[in-house]
Design an enzyme around this catalytic site. Structure first.
Site, PDB file in Angstrom:
ATOM      1  N   PHE A   1      87.116  45.882  17.682  1.00  0.00           N
ATOM      2  CA  PHE A   1      86.452  44.919  16.793  1.00  0.00           C
ATOM      3  C   PHE A   1      85.267  44.269  17.493  1.00  0.00           C
ATOM      4  CE2 PHE A   1      90.928  45.187  15.697  1.00  0.00           C
ATOM      5  CZ  PHE A   1      90.858  45.523  14.356  1.00  0.00           C
TER       6      PHE A   1
ATOM      7  N   LYS B   1      90.412  48.107  10.306  1.00  0.00           N
ATOM      8  CA  LYS B   1      89.037  48.040  10.783  1.00  0.00           C
ATOM      9  C   LYS B   1      88.031  47.988   9.636  1.00  0.00           C
ATOM     10  CE  LYS B   1      85.427  48.012  13.156  1.00  0.00           C
ATOM     11  NZ  LYS B   1      84.920  48.569  14.344  1.00  0.00           N
TER      12      LYS B   1
ATOM     13  N   LEU C   1      78.520  32.813   7.089  1.00  0.00           N
ATOM     14  CA  LEU C   1      77.965  32.247   5.859  1.00  0.00           C
ATOM     15  C   LEU C   1      76.504  31.864   6.084  1.00  0.00           C
ATOM     16  CD1 LEU C   1      80.810  29.970   4.417  1.00  0.00           C
ATOM     17  CD2 LEU C   1      80.013  32.168   3.539  1.00  0.00           C
TER      18      LEU C   1
ATOM     19  N   ALA D   1      72.976  32.521   5.339  1.00  0.00           N
ATOM     20  CA  ALA D   1      72.124  33.279   4.419  1.00  0.00           C
ATOM     21  C   ALA D   1      70.859  33.693   5.147  1.00  0.00           C
ATOM     22  CB  ALA D   1      71.778  32.414   3.215  1.00  0.00           C
TER      23      ALA D   1
ATOM     24  N   CYS E   1      77.251  49.177  12.277  1.00  0.00           N
ATOM     25  CA  CYS E   1      78.625  49.109  11.753  1.00  0.00           C
ATOM     26  C   CYS E   1      78.703  48.704  10.287  1.00  0.00           C
ATOM     27  CB  CYS E   1      79.453  48.157  12.601  1.00  0.00           C
ATOM     28  SG  CYS E   1      79.683  48.783  14.275  1.00  0.00           S
TER      29      CYS E   1
END
Ligand code: UDX
Length: 438
Positions: free
Chosen positions: A149, A209, A255, A257, A265
């Protein structure tokens, strides 16, 4: 433990050095001789904070080396597949060529007591088919799926201090026990500090994943969709993100923007997930990811449109400075980079684009010779009719608006990452626009 990593790109090289740093004896295998030579000399083939230190220390310890000769894998016990799974050239699905080649190259050197671990991001069902591939070649090595990850820019930290470890184990109990024992031994230092281990079957681990990356992509596109509504209403998306992020069911991260997600990925993973759902007859289950992709692409085009408007309706013969080329800061990766997409689009429409990036100038020069590169933001902005901030590198967040104003032709800046303080820039005489903020 004696471990090979197959594939020494971003994932494999960092994994190899990190595993050596916690005491394992690691052999990194790759088909690229230059990459192997560089790594053996302690030269990172990519920009990643902290990697050079781990690499050189691991090499000096004598526990790490790299090779192109797969027969060197003979004495090693665990073999970790770390090759890339890019998007297919002419389709949305993942290209598994490198995964298959990695397994085929390993097969002649595997013992039945060995363990093969998959870390590459693959479509659900791949692990089961790789296990069949091993068995068809008469190899009884155990196979487990152990997705990674790691985030670029935090790759070493994410490898050595993961927030969870996922074991995707085979159905056969004896094989599962062998795989689990190997995983527990490899990750002993992480288990000692009580890193959560989540256990499932192959399909579950593969889906963990792509689900994680799809969720992150959805979160970003969600806030970018809200930004579109903010732009139509005069609301401020950063205040909305702050307010909803204080709800701990939502959380403040991912979050921000702006011009959307890029990189090696998220874009390809959501597309591969949709493609796989189609093959499995559950296309509709992931229909929303198509919208996630659309919102993401729209943000890039939105910046091109507001840039044209800022330039009086035409790019022809206008000089545009672009700050940032990589898909995010602290990485030299330009794959699917929103910044590079926007710069190329604007250049294609007739502007003279001068781009600058703290680490990727050379790459940009090689890959996009139509874009002029400059040493730093002040050089890029000299005489510019418009400045676009497209990757929020620290050096751009800390730019001096007064000094930059002295060099530009027109003091107009579009902040594609909401990285700057509007008040400060406007007070310094700039026309400042950002994403979803009034
Ligand atoms: C991602 C996942 O985070 C990681 O767990 C996985 O293993 C690989 O894919 P990475 O590609 O390194 O990692 O980048 P990430 O930090 O997730 O950022 C992806 C993109 O989203 C960047 O282009 C970034 O600028 C953008 N982004 C991120 C936003 O636009 N807004 C945000 O709030 C967060």
């Amino acid at each position: 433990m004696k471990i090979t990593t197959v594939g020494c790109g971003y994932l494999g090289a960092v994994y190899a050095a990190s595993m050596a740093s916690i005491g394992h004896e690691v052999l990194g295998l790759d088909v690229d001789q230059k990459k192997v030579d560089d790594l053996n000399a302690g030269i990172p083939p990519f920009h990643e904070p902290g990697f050079e230190k781990v690499l050189t220390e691991a090499l000096a310890s004598g526990r790490l080396r790299f090779s192109t000769d797969y027969s060197d894998a003979e004495d090693y016990r665990a073999h970790v597949i770390c090759v890339g799974t890019p998007q297919q050239v002419d389709a949305a699905g993942a290209d598994l060529t490198y995964v298959h080649a990695a397994v085929d190259s390993l097969i002649p050197h595997l013992d039945d007591t060995d363990v093969v671990l998959g870390r590459s991001t693959v479509p659900v069902g791949t692990a089961a088919s790789l296990r069949d591939r091993l068995r068809a070649a008469g190899v009884n090595a155990a196979l487990a799926w152990n997705p990674e990850f790691l985030r670029e820019g935090f790759a070493v930290k994410d490898t050595l201090h993961p927030d969870r470890i996922v074991y995707g184990l085979p159905d056969d109990a004896e094989e599962a026990a062998r795989a689990r024992a190997a995983l527990d031994e490899m990750y002993a230092p992480m288990l000692e500090v009580e890193t959560p281990v989540v256990v499932g079957n192959y399909a579950t681990a593969e889906l963990v994943k792509v689900s994680a990356n799809s969720f992150l992509a959805t979160k970003i596109s969600f806030i970018n969709a809200v930004a579109e509504v903010c732009e139509a209403t005069g609301a401020d998306v950063s205040v909305i993100a702050e307010a909803i992020g204080l709800d701990d069911r939502i959380g403040p991260k991912f979050l921000r923007a702006g011009i959307g997600f890029g990189g090696g990925c998220l874009p390809k993973d959501i597309r591969a997930f949709m493609a796989r759902a189609g093959e499995l007859g559950v296309t509709e289950a992931l229909g929303f990811l198509r919208e996630v992709d659309h919102v993401n692409n729209r943000r890039r085009d939105h910046v091109v449109n507001i840039a044209r408007r800022a330039l009086g309706g035409t790019f022809t013969d206008k000089r545009v400075a672009v700050l940032g080329a990589t898909f995010k800061p602290d990485s030299d990766d330009t794959r699917q980079s929103p910044a590079l997409y926007i710069a190329s689009k604007i250049s294609g429409r007739g502007a003279n684009v001068v781009i600058t990036d703290p680490v990727a100038n050379e790459r940009v020069h090689a890959e996009r010779p139509n874009l002029e590169t400059a040493e730093d933001a002040y050089a890029a902005a000299a005489g510019a009719d418009l400045v676009l901030l497209l990757t929020e590198w620290k050096e751009f967040r800390e730019l001096d608006p007064v000094r930059l104003r002295e060099v530009v032709g027109t003091a107009h800046l579009i902040d594609g990452r909401n990285a700057l303080d509007p008040e400060t820039w406007r007070a310094a005489g700039w026309t400042y626009e950002s994403m979803g903020r009034p």
